[in-house]
Design a protein around this motif. Sequence first.
Motif, short mmCIF file in Angstrom:
data_model
loop_
_atom_site.label_atom_id
_atom_site.label_comp_id
_atom_site.label_asym_id
_atom_site.label_seq_id
_atom_site.Cartn_x
_atom_site.Cartn_y
_atom_site.Cartn_z
N LYS A 1 0.85 -1.19 -0.15
CA LYS A 1 -0.07 -0.02 0.07
C LYS A 1 1.12 1.05 0.04
O LYS A 1 2.07 1.07 0.39
CB LYS A 1 -1.01 0.03 1.17
N SER A 2 0.29 2.20 -0.48
CA SER A 2 1.09 3.48 -0.55
C SER A 2 0.69 4.52 0.67
O SER A 2 -0.57 4.66 0.95
CB SER A 2 1.22 4.08 -1.91
N VAL A 3 1.69 4.99 1.18
CA VAL A 3 1.50 6.07 2.14
C VAL A 3 2.13 7.29 1.98
O VAL A 3 3.16 7.25 1.25
CB VAL A 3 2.06 5.64 3.63
N TYR A 4 1.61 8.52 2.20
CA TYR A 4 2.45 9.65 2.09
C TYR A 4 3.01 10.35 3.20
O TYR A 4 2.39 10.26 4.18
CB TYR A 4 1.13 10.89 1.47
N GLY B 1 7.36 14.24 9.42
CA GLY B 1 7.23 12.96 9.33
C GLY B 1 5.80 12.45 9.49
O GLY B 1 5.46 11.12 9.90
N TYR B 2 4.79 13.41 9.19
CA TYR B 2 3.44 13.33 9.47
C TYR B 2 2.98 11.94 8.29
O TYR B 2 3.43 12.16 7.22
CB TYR B 2 2.56 14.42 9.35
N GLU B 3 2.16 10.84 8.79
CA GLU B 3 2.05 9.88 7.79
C GLU B 3 0.48 10.06 7.33
O GLU B 3 -0.49 10.33 8.31
CB GLU B 3 2.06 8.69 8.39
N THR B 4 -0.12 10.06 6.22
CA THR B 4 -1.52 10.20 5.72
C THR B 4 -1.69 9.05 4.74
O THR B 4 -0.77 8.52 4.00
CB THR B 4 -2.11 11.42 5.22
N GLN B 5 -2.80 8.60 4.21
CA GLN B 5 -3.16 7.84 3.15
C GLN B 5 -3.37 8.52 1.92
O GLN B 5 -3.30 7.79 0.89
CB GLN B 5 -4.49 7.15 3.42
N VAL C 1 5.91 3.27 -0.68
CA VAL C 1 5.20 1.89 -0.98
C VAL C 1 5.72 1.22 0.33
O VAL C 1 6.81 1.27 0.63
CB VAL C 1 5.97 1.08 -2.27
N ARG C 2 4.74 0.61 0.85
CA ARG C 2 4.92 -0.20 2.00
C ARG C 2 3.94 -1.56 2.32
O ARG C 2 3.00 -1.56 1.51
CB ARG C 2 4.28 0.67 3.21
N SER D 1 14.83 7.30 1.59
CA SER D 1 13.72 7.58 1.86
C SER D 1 13.39 7.99 3.15
O SER D 1 14.20 7.64 4.03
CB SER D 1 12.74 6.49 1.47
N ILE D 2 12.25 8.78 3.57
CA ILE D 2 12.34 9.41 4.92
C ILE D 2 12.08 8.33 6.33
O ILE D 2 12.87 8.28 6.95
CB ILE D 2 11.03 10.02 4.90
#
Length: 459
Positions: free
Chosen positions: A6-9, A15-19, A38-39, A190-191
């Motif tokens: 799945k990919s995350v932003y 470092g905030y993560e969202t869909q 991609v994770r 990557s971050i």
Amino acid sequence: MAGKMKSVYICSECGYETQKWYGCCPGCGQWNTFTEEVRQTQSATKASAPSRVSTRAARPERLREITTVGEHRYLTGLGELDRVLGGGLVKGSLVLISGDPGIGKSTILLQICQKLGDTLEILYVSGEESAHQIKLRADRLGVDTERLSVLCETDVQTITETMRADNPGLVIIDSIQTMAIEELTSSPGSITQVRESTNVLMRAAKSLNIPLFLVGHVNKDGNIAGPKVLEHIVDAVLYFEGERNYSYRILRAVKNRYGSTNELGVFEMTDKGLQEVENPSMMLIAGRPKNTSGTCVACLMEGSRPLLAEVQGLVTQTGFGNPRRMTTGFDYNRLSMLLAVLEKRAGYFFGNMDAYVNVVGGLRLDEPASDLSVALALVSSLKDVPVRDDVLAFGEIGLAGEIRSVNACAQRVREAARLGFSRCVIPKHNLKNITTELRDQIEVIGVRTIREAFESVCI
Ligand code: TYD
Ligand code: MG
């Protein structure tokens, strides 16, 4: 157990993560900072595991009962680096060195191995260069210590295992952007990789009480590539700066848990690596034109250290309708303000004149104390009257045209005296800071207005 992809932003700043992608980060409010990664869902849970703090119950301790005698500092052999670190490298500390490509990050770290190798077993991990390349550089730098081992590896797991097995006294990671944790699907640099690799390395280093140097790349804006959290994790962040056209480099601490962030180290890149510059003022004002209008020496404080720099001003008749104003190393708006004050309060007219300001040597004059020398350089160019070359002037200029007092006055005057200047023009209010002993070494003139200042610096 291949998980679903799945990919995350992720926000590169906080470092905030969202869909889903956002233009503006809800976490830190920065624009255009989201990057896609991609994770694998199953490994994602595994991936977040390393960042969890150990669950061992901690007990509060009385501050008075905590002993600090254990803090040990290693001297690196480069006095300027020791100064920036706050008096040497602290055992168990994590130091991030960052800067433009080719500025000398790998060079300085290899160089300090020579002196540190006398007392410590060093592990130099490179993800960028081959062992052969490192050896060639070491030969060039004259680094030939017995206790330096090189490991060309990018897998964090292998590195931490080596650290545990060999228990070195110092580890250098060049660079953190090339390091990767195998379980994470995102690519090195990557971050997520940068953040988690730093976390894992930090935990290994802290548990073994090994000092760790990390090299960090900068992005196109000049910030450390990767999330801001990287800067929160480490104990000290050092920036290596330099102008492309000059061989000297400035090392600055922007964060330091073990010392002041005001300190600054100056180096020169030579064919034998970085050499310390013990007298930067001398270097910065060398080669000044003599008996020429439009130049004046300024003094800026870099931490506790005064630095002299040459300011040049050029004022010429405007060729087209609008006068041009340009600055290098000085704030543009501050120049506009100074020109307005010079015109309205001191009677020097720049209305139909182009005005240029340049600070020689690639330095930036951000301090208001440099106002007076900029104004004097401009007036000198306007009148075509040279400023005496044995004069140093500093002071803040207010909107009423008054010269206001500045901090660290005595230190600046002392630096001028040390470098052989014979006259120092300072704000009148600062005269009380000057001791008679200092007055014996250099003539000090206190001024209230720009006109007074100009009259006392001319030949
Ligand atoms: P380097 O340390 O590889 O930069 P970084 O790791 O920050 O990317 O620095 C390389 C630059 O320094 C390169 O342009 C060549 C120059 N250099 C010298 O001028 N003299 C030297 O002795 C060395 C080793 C490098
Ligand atoms: Mg390098």
